[in-house]
Design a protein around this motif. Structure first.
Motif, PDB file in Angstrom:
ATOM      1  N   ASN A  51       0.766  -1.200   0.128  1.00  0.00           N
ATOM      2  CA  ASN A  51       0.210  -0.034   0.018  1.00  0.00           C
ATOM      3  C   ASN A  51       0.903   1.225  -0.199  1.00  0.00           C
ATOM      4  OD1 ASN A  51      -0.271   1.664   2.707  1.00  0.00           O
ATOM      5  ND2 ASN A  51       0.154  -0.441   3.260  1.00  0.00           N
ATOM      6  N   PRO A  52       0.490   2.561  -0.526  1.00  0.00           N
ATOM      7  CA  PRO A  52       1.246   3.545  -0.537  1.00  0.00           C
ATOM      8  C   PRO A  52       1.420   4.516   0.836  1.00  0.00           C
ATOM      9  CG  PRO A  52      -1.053   3.989  -1.456  1.00  0.00           C
ATOM     10  CD  PRO A  52      -0.951   2.649  -1.021  1.00  0.00           C
ATOM     11  N   GLY A  53       0.864   3.988   1.782  1.00  0.00           N
ATOM     12  CA  GLY A  53       1.048   4.596   3.198  1.00  0.00           C
ATOM     13  C   GLY A  53       0.042   5.719   3.338  1.00  0.00           C
ATOM     14  N   ILE A  54      -0.396   5.800   4.460  1.00  0.00           N
ATOM     15  CA  ILE A  54      -1.422   6.857   4.843  1.00  0.00           C
ATOM     16  C   ILE A  54      -1.414   8.161   4.154  1.00  0.00           C
ATOM     17  CG2 ILE A  54      -0.431   7.377   7.366  1.00  0.00           C
ATOM     18  CD1 ILE A  54      -4.229   6.794   6.000  1.00  0.00           C
ATOM     19  N   ALA A  55      -0.398   8.762   3.992  1.00  0.00           N
ATOM     20  CA  ALA A  55      -0.038  10.236   3.449  1.00  0.00           C
ATOM     21  C   ALA A  55      -0.673  10.177   2.204  1.00  0.00           C
ATOM     22  CB  ALA A  55       1.210  10.831   3.847  1.00  0.00           C
ATOM     23  N   TRP A  56       0.014   9.415   1.241  1.00  0.00           N
ATOM     24  CA  TRP A  56      -0.200   9.434  -0.009  1.00  0.00           C
ATOM     25  C   TRP A  56      -1.730   9.078  -0.257  1.00  0.00           C
ATOM     26  CZ3 TRP A  56       2.678  10.605  -4.492  1.00  0.00           C
ATOM     27  CH2 TRP A  56       2.042  10.013  -5.625  1.00  0.00           C
ATOM     28  N   TYR A  57      -2.294   8.131   0.340  1.00  0.00           N
ATOM     29  CA  TYR A  57      -3.632   7.366   0.298  1.00  0.00           C
ATOM     30  C   TYR A  57      -4.532   8.449   0.721  1.00  0.00           C
ATOM     31  CZ  TYR A  57      -6.912   3.670   1.386  1.00  0.00           C
ATOM     32  OH  TYR A  57      -8.028   2.797   1.611  1.00  0.00           O
ATOM     33  N   LEU A  58      -4.180   9.487   1.779  1.00  0.00           N
ATOM     34  CA  LEU A  58      -5.222  10.449   1.929  1.00  0.00           C
ATOM     35  C   LEU A  58      -5.037  11.405   0.904  1.00  0.00           C
ATOM     36  CD1 LEU A  58      -4.526  10.772   5.684  1.00  0.00           C
ATOM     37  CD2 LEU A  58      -6.492   9.991   4.799  1.00  0.00           C
ATOM     38  N   ALA A  59      -4.065  11.626   0.473  1.00  0.00           N
ATOM     39  CA  ALA A  59      -4.075  12.806  -0.585  1.00  0.00           C
ATOM     40  C   ALA A  59      -4.492  12.229  -2.083  1.00  0.00           C
ATOM     41  CB  ALA A  59      -2.496  13.180  -0.838  1.00  0.00           C
ATOM     42  N   HIS A  60      -4.129  11.244  -2.620  1.00  0.00           N
ATOM     43  CA  HIS A  60      -4.343  10.681  -3.868  1.00  0.00           C
ATOM     44  C   HIS A  60      -5.714   9.866  -4.070  1.00  0.00           C
ATOM     45  CE1 HIS A  60      -0.360  12.103  -3.939  1.00  0.00           C
ATOM     46  NE2 HIS A  60      -0.600  12.627  -5.199  1.00  0.00           N
ATOM     47  N   ASP A  61      -5.889   8.722  -3.030  1.00  0.00           N
ATOM     48  CA  ASP A  61      -6.790   7.823  -3.232  1.00  0.00           C
ATOM     49  C   ASP A  61      -8.321   7.977  -2.602  1.00  0.00           C
ATOM     50  OD1 ASP A  61      -4.779   6.779  -4.561  1.00  0.00           O
ATOM     51  OD2 ASP A  61      -4.222   5.442  -2.991  1.00  0.00           O
ATOM     52  N   VAL A  62      -8.204   8.489  -1.299  1.00  0.00           N
ATOM     53  CA  VAL A  62      -9.685   8.479  -0.570  1.00  0.00           C
ATOM     54  C   VAL A  62     -10.470   9.198  -1.076  1.00  0.00           C
ATOM     55  CG1 VAL A  62     -10.425   8.940   1.948  1.00  0.00           C
ATOM     56  CG2 VAL A  62      -8.363   8.089   1.428  1.00  0.00           C
ATOM     57  N   ALA A  63     -10.532  10.338  -1.833  1.00  0.00           N
ATOM     58  CA  ALA A  63     -11.593  11.218  -2.474  1.00  0.00           C
ATOM     59  C   ALA A  63     -12.354  10.460  -3.518  1.00  0.00           C
ATOM     60  CB  ALA A  63     -10.820  12.664  -3.096  1.00  0.00           C
ATOM     61  N   LYS A  64     -11.720   9.627  -4.031  1.00  0.00           N
ATOM     62  CA  LYS A  64     -12.346   8.530  -4.972  1.00  0.00           C
ATOM     63  C   LYS A  64     -13.456   7.750  -4.477  1.00  0.00           C
ATOM     64  CE  LYS A  64      -7.993   8.208  -7.576  1.00  0.00           C
ATOM     65  NZ  LYS A  64      -6.805   7.337  -7.509  1.00  0.00           N
ATOM     66  N   PHE A  65     -13.291   7.587  -3.168  1.00  0.00           N
ATOM     67  CA  PHE A  65     -14.387   6.553  -2.481  1.00  0.00           C
ATOM     68  C   PHE A  65     -15.600   7.132  -2.384  1.00  0.00           C
ATOM     69  CE2 PHE A  65     -10.181   4.897  -0.389  1.00  0.00           C
ATOM     70  CZ  PHE A  65      -9.656   4.434  -1.421  1.00  0.00           C
ATOM     71  N   ALA A  66     -15.816   8.480  -2.477  1.00  0.00           N
ATOM     72  CA  ALA A  66     -17.085   9.145  -2.159  1.00  0.00           C
ATOM     73  C   ALA A  66     -18.001   8.564  -3.114  1.00  0.00           C
ATOM     74  CB  ALA A  66     -16.794  10.692  -2.417  1.00  0.00           C
ATOM     75  N   SER A  67     -17.775   8.289  -4.261  1.00  0.00           N
ATOM     76  CA  SER A  67     -18.705   7.857  -5.406  1.00  0.00           C
ATOM     77  C   SER A  67     -19.393   6.612  -5.194  1.00  0.00           C
ATOM     78  CB  SER A  67     -18.167   7.993  -6.713  1.00  0.00           C
ATOM     79  OG  SER A  67     -16.925   7.327  -6.830  1.00  0.00           O
ATOM     80  N   ARG A  68     -18.654   5.633  -4.137  1.00  0.00           N
ATOM     81  CA  ARG A  68     -19.227   4.544  -4.175  1.00  0.00           C
ATOM     82  C   ARG A  68     -20.700   4.373  -3.799  1.00  0.00           C
ATOM     83  NH1 ARG A  68     -15.060   4.386  -6.259  1.00  0.00           N
ATOM     84  NH2 ARG A  68     -13.348   3.278  -5.640  1.00  0.00           N
ATOM     85  N   PRO A  69     -21.732   3.617  -4.273  1.00  0.00           N
ATOM     86  CA  PRO A  69     -23.011   3.571  -3.939  1.00  0.00           C
ATOM     87  C   PRO A  69     -23.248   2.726  -2.624  1.00  0.00           C
ATOM     88  CG  PRO A  69     -22.722   2.382  -5.853  1.00  0.00           C
ATOM     89  CD  PRO A  69     -21.328   2.867  -5.312  1.00  0.00           C
ATOM     90  N   CYS A  70     -22.153   2.418  -1.925  1.00  0.00           N
ATOM     91  CA  CYS A  70     -22.548   1.593  -0.773  1.00  0.00           C
ATOM     92  C   CYS A  70     -21.713   1.722   0.336  1.00  0.00           C
ATOM     93  CB  CYS A  70     -22.090   0.064  -1.003  1.00  0.00           C
ATOM     94  SG  CYS A  70     -20.279  -0.274  -1.517  1.00  0.00           S
ATOM     95  N   LYS A  71     -21.430   1.442   1.578  1.00  0.00           N
ATOM     96  CA  LYS A  71     -20.617   1.967   2.659  1.00  0.00           C
ATOM     97  C   LYS A  71     -19.332   1.561   2.396  1.00  0.00           C
ATOM     98  CE  LYS A  71     -23.645   3.964   5.549  1.00  0.00           C
ATOM     99  NZ  LYS A  71     -24.934   3.569   4.896  1.00  0.00           N
ATOM    100  N   VAL A  72     -18.301   2.312   2.728  1.00  0.00           N
ATOM    101  CA  VAL A  72     -16.931   2.437   2.565  1.00  0.00           C
ATOM    102  C   VAL A  72     -16.360   2.397   3.818  1.00  0.00           C
ATOM    103  CG1 VAL A  72     -14.837   3.189   1.608  1.00  0.00           C
ATOM    104  CG2 VAL A  72     -17.016   3.641   0.455  1.00  0.00           C
ATOM    105  N   ILE A  73     -15.684   1.177   4.176  1.00  0.00           N
ATOM    106  CA  ILE A  73     -14.821   0.917   5.523  1.00  0.00           C
ATOM    107  C   ILE A  73     -13.483   0.743   5.185  1.00  0.00           C
ATOM    108  CG2 ILE A  73     -14.548  -0.890   7.388  1.00  0.00           C
ATOM    109  CD1 ILE A  73     -17.780  -1.705   6.154  1.00  0.00           C
TER     110      ILE A  73
END
Lengths: 321, 275
Positions: free
Chosen positions: A80-102
């Motif tokens: 995994n890319p580590g939490i800093a990169w993950y927060l900056a680059h990946d997490v925003a994309k999860f907003a569009s999921r039509p289900c819960k995101v854990i």
């Protein structure tokens, strides 16, 4: 006049409301997007994301997978890319999921878990946190937490202090007394328990005289471990009052029902998605049909019904008196 | 489910033809209009296994034309043995098309395709597309025996210049196909290769020696085939356009990152691999 009602499949795990009692297991479903072309994510309860750690990790050398009878061994090693990169680059994309995101958090110290949990749980795109304290595939660490009641308690307490969001603690089957670990996690503030992670295993290449996984050992998943997982859910359900997400080799609606009847409030599907991405929808349809056939109003009506001496008060909510 | 411009979905298909070009080699053709329409050369599919099997089978898309596509496989294990039992009229459930295919957009006028063994299953559509675009295509085809040079005539009829090698010398050059490639009188300007790992490594070596770019279609054990499990990775340079989302190397850190063969691949540039 009888109104034919569609059975209610919604469940509540801690503060997390799920439209369907089906989660997709961490490390098996990427971020959900990978499976979007093949399954309607609006018809699953939620996706448990791949675990993230404090620092980036390249993961284990290949081979990372070995197919085995009725299952498979994996040793991915928490790439995994580590939490800093993950927060900056990946997490925003999860907003569009039509289900819960854990979000799933892994670590190598109590502090690791607390730091990553706090940062990840602070994001609106993340609806709940799973603490992966049971990864069997990182050298000498990781699973240590889930195999030691005191460490389990420490890591859960530390994570609990960082967030009010639902905290699901993922337990390891590679222990002598899973109920004792479950009690510690509950006492330390866990909202729910994921039962269970993979079973440790190994395969050997008899021509090369060498273990077949790059990491030497791995985690066994698939139907091969289902009876182990069902028993673990059964034992944990007798030990704690918080809800359980049952998992381990679930492929069909019958498999899923075993877990509910043993005491799980929801289930998680992992390896079966690799066989056929339609499995989550097939199981949801099958659950509806099963409940309707038995004239049951809700999936909650069957939780723990095969568990004698069942202690889980949550499961009997609305069923008392 | 929305209609996807890539055609990606689960397809419930029917087998419309089945042939065995050699012993233990099977070609299954299915009616799958969406798959055939959207499949790009070098992409693959995951075949949902027969009941009772846990793992799906990753297979290259062999042919894709009209409303029909086919897969070619060697019978080599439990799952392929089960697949080989299927007959015309049987149902076959397929997920795909998956992965990035070969990168053919800026292909030069002279392309070499290197196929080893079952690797032939992933290169026919590339040859067809290149020929259609006016490229000259040299096929370097290696197999254990003449019988295992499956469908060689199909490539020849399509217009490929075929160079064959067999391990036992029963047809063409006796030896490995990459030796044949290294001796090419008129080396191609781009190589596309699919085959066993030792062959691909040899292709990378030859390509570096004669200084031409090579695209390698890798084979790894897959679980999901869609990028969800990170089980099938290969190390590539971080600067590669195919590198997954990952932070730049820290001081003293590694210059490689593990890319998923199924998602970022299965085709990678030889010079970007660090395997």
């Amino acid at each position: 006049m009888v109104t034919r009602m569609q059975p209610d499949l919604s469940v509540r795990i801690g503060k997390l409301d799920l439209a369907y009692p089906t989660l997709m297991g961490s490390g098996c479903y990427g971020s959900g997007a990978e499976f979007e072309p093949f399954v309607d994510l609006a018809r699953i309860g939620g996706v448990v994301l791949k675990s993230v750690t404090r620092a980036p990790r390249l993961g284990n050398p290949t081979p990372r997978l070995v197919h085995t009878p009725a299952g498979m061994l994996n040793a991915i090693g928490l790439q995994n890319p580590g939490i800093a990169w993950y927060l900056a680059h990946d997490v925003a994309k999860f907003a569009s999921r039509p289900c819960k995101v854990i979000g799933s958090v892994a670590g190598f110290s109590v502090d690791d878990y607390a730091v990553v949990c706090e940062q990840l749980a602070a994001r609106d795109e993340i609806h709940a946190i799973e603490l992966n304290i049971s990864c069997p595939n990182v050298a000498s660490e990781g699973e240590t937490f889930a195999c030691d009641p005191r460490l389990t308690a420490r890591v859960v307490r530390a994570a609990r202090a960082t967030t009010g969001k639902t905290l699901i603690v993922k337990l390891s089957p590679n222990v002598t007394d899973i109920a004792a670990i479950a009690r510690e996690a509950e006492a330390a503030g866990a909202d729910a328990l994921a039962v269970v992670n993979t079973v440790r295993g190994m395969a050997i290449d008899v021509d090369a005289w060498h273990p077949r996984l790059g990491n030497v050992t791995g985690g066994l998943s698939g139907p091969a471990i289902r009876p182990i997982a069902v028993l673990a859910v059964y034992e944990v359900a007798r030990a704690v009052k918080i809800p359980i997400v049952g998992q381990g080799g679930i492929e069909t609606v019958t498999d899923a029902l075993e877990f509910f009847l043993a005491g799980a409030s929801a289930i998680s599907i992992g390896t079966a998605n690799f066989t056929d991405p339609r499995v989550p929808e097939t199981i949801v349809d099958g659950l509806s049909e099963y409940l309707a056939r038995r004239k049951l109003a809700s999936i909650r009506d069957i939780v723990g019904r095969a568990n004698l001496g069942f202690a889980n008060a949550y499961q009997f909510e609305g069923d008392e008196g | 489910m929305p209609t996807l411009s890539t055609g990606e979905r689960v397809h419930v298909t029917k087998i419309v033809d089945r042939r065995t070009p050699a012993a233990d080699v099977v070609v299954l053709g299915v009616r799958a209009p969406q798959l055939a329409r959207f499949a790009k050369p070098g992409q693959f599919v995951m075949v949902v296994p027969p009941a009772g099997e846990v793992a799906s089978v990753a297979l290259g898309i062999y042919e894709a034309q009209g409303d029909r596509m086919s897969v070619l496989f060697f019978v080599s294990g439990k799952r392929t043995t089960e697949l080989a039992r299927l007959q015309e009229g049987d149902e076959l459930t397929i997920t795909g098309p998956l992965g990035n295919g070969f990168f053919l957009d800026d292909a030069p006028s002279e392309v070499g395709i290197v196929a080893g063994g079952v690797g032939v299953a992933s290169v026919l559509t590339s040859a067809q597309e290149l020929l259609k675009n006016g490229c000259r295509v040299q096929l370097y085809y290696g197999a254990r025996t003449q019988e295992r040079l499956v469908d060689m005539d199909l490539f020849a009829r399509a217009g490929c210049e075929v160079h064959a090698a067999t391990d036992d010398g029963s047809f063409g050059y006796r030896g490995v196909v990459t030796d044949l490639l290294a001796r090419a009188a008129r080396p191609p300007r781009l190589l596309l290769a699919c085959g066993p790992s030792p062959m691909l490594r040899a292709v990378a070596r030859v390509a570096a020696e004669i200084d031409i770019p090579a695209q390698l279609s890798l084979e790894e054990t897959f679980a999901c085939g869609v990028g969800g499990c990170w089980g099938c990775v290969v190390p590539i340079v971080r600067t590669s356009a195919q590198a997954p989302s990952f932070p730049p190397a820290v001081l003293g850190g590694s210059d490689v990152v593990n890319a998923r063969v199924c998602k970022e691949g299965p085709v990678f540039w030889a010079h970007e691999l660090r395997w």
